[in-house]
Design an enzyme around this catalytic site. Structure first.
Site, mmCIF file in Angstrom:
data_model
loop_
_atom_site.group_PDB
_atom_site.id
_atom_site.type_symbol
_atom_site.label_atom_id
_atom_site.label_comp_id
_atom_site.label_asym_id
_atom_site.label_seq_id
_atom_site.Cartn_x
_atom_site.Cartn_y
_atom_site.Cartn_z
ATOM 1 N N GLU A 53 0.818 -1.212 0.000
ATOM 2 C CA GLU A 53 0.000 0.000 0.000
ATOM 3 C C GLU A 53 0.855 1.267 0.000
ATOM 4 O O GLU A 53 0.602 2.185 -0.766
ATOM 5 C CB GLU A 53 -0.947 0.016 1.206
ATOM 6 C CG GLU A 53 -2.085 -0.976 1.127
ATOM 7 C CD GLU A 53 -3.219 -0.533 0.207
ATOM 8 O OE1 GLU A 53 -3.197 0.602 -0.306
ATOM 9 O OE2 GLU A 53 -4.136 -1.342 -0.006
ATOM 10 N N ASP A 71 -6.186 8.136 -0.261
ATOM 11 C CA ASP A 71 -5.713 7.236 0.791
ATOM 12 C C ASP A 71 -4.463 7.832 1.422
ATOM 13 O O ASP A 71 -3.621 8.396 0.716
ATOM 14 C CB ASP A 71 -5.402 5.861 0.202
ATOM 15 C CG ASP A 71 -6.610 5.246 -0.491
ATOM 16 O OD1 ASP A 71 -7.730 5.398 0.029
ATOM 17 O OD2 ASP A 71 -6.434 4.621 -1.546
#
Length: 142
Positions: A53, A71
């Site tokens: 991620e 994000d």
């Protein structure tokens, strides 16, 4: 005056990352996750998630998603539901998105655990695409 403004902007741009951290080794990340109380039996999943991620960077801000959200941080926590883009903490994790970019990952960890409790690892596309059903990182030597 214009030179001063450019100078101050440059300093501010550098300082945005002053409180960020990059975990240069997998074991550095594992030690921090242990300090934050992540379960040992899930450590491989959390490490795989973080590596895919954010690349182990606390200051990572992802590109704009299809729905207009972004994000944030080590765990790439989404601002649509979990963090507030204002100075006031809010949404489900009751944090600002800026809180998720600091090198102190306490708030980010608490939020990630909350997301996990509700949705398991499937909440993260990085985990789904790179970790689910695959060989996980070995953290036993850390």
């Amino acid at each position: 005056m214009q030179k001063l403004a450019v100078f101050l902007f440059a300093i501010a741009a550098v300082c945005i990352h002053c409180e960020a951290k990059y975990y240069s080794t997998r074991c550095d990340l594992v030690r921090e996750l242990r300090k934050q109380g992540f379960p040992e039996n899930q450590m491989g999943d959390w490490v795989c998630l973080v590596e895919n991620e954010s690349g182990r960077k606390t200051d990572k801000v992802g590109p704009v998603n299809k729905n207009g959200s972004k994000d944030y941080g080590l765990f790439q926590i989404n601002d649509k539901y979990w963090c507030s883009n204002t100075r006031t903490p809010g949404k489900d994790c009751n944090v600002t998105c800026a809180d998720l970019l600091l090198d102190d990952i306490t708030k980010a960890s608490t939020c990630a655990k909350k997301i996990f409790k509700r949705h398991n690892f499937r909440a993260w596309y990085g985990w789904r695409n790179h970790c689910d059903g695959k060989t996980l990182p070995d953290t036993s030597n850390c």
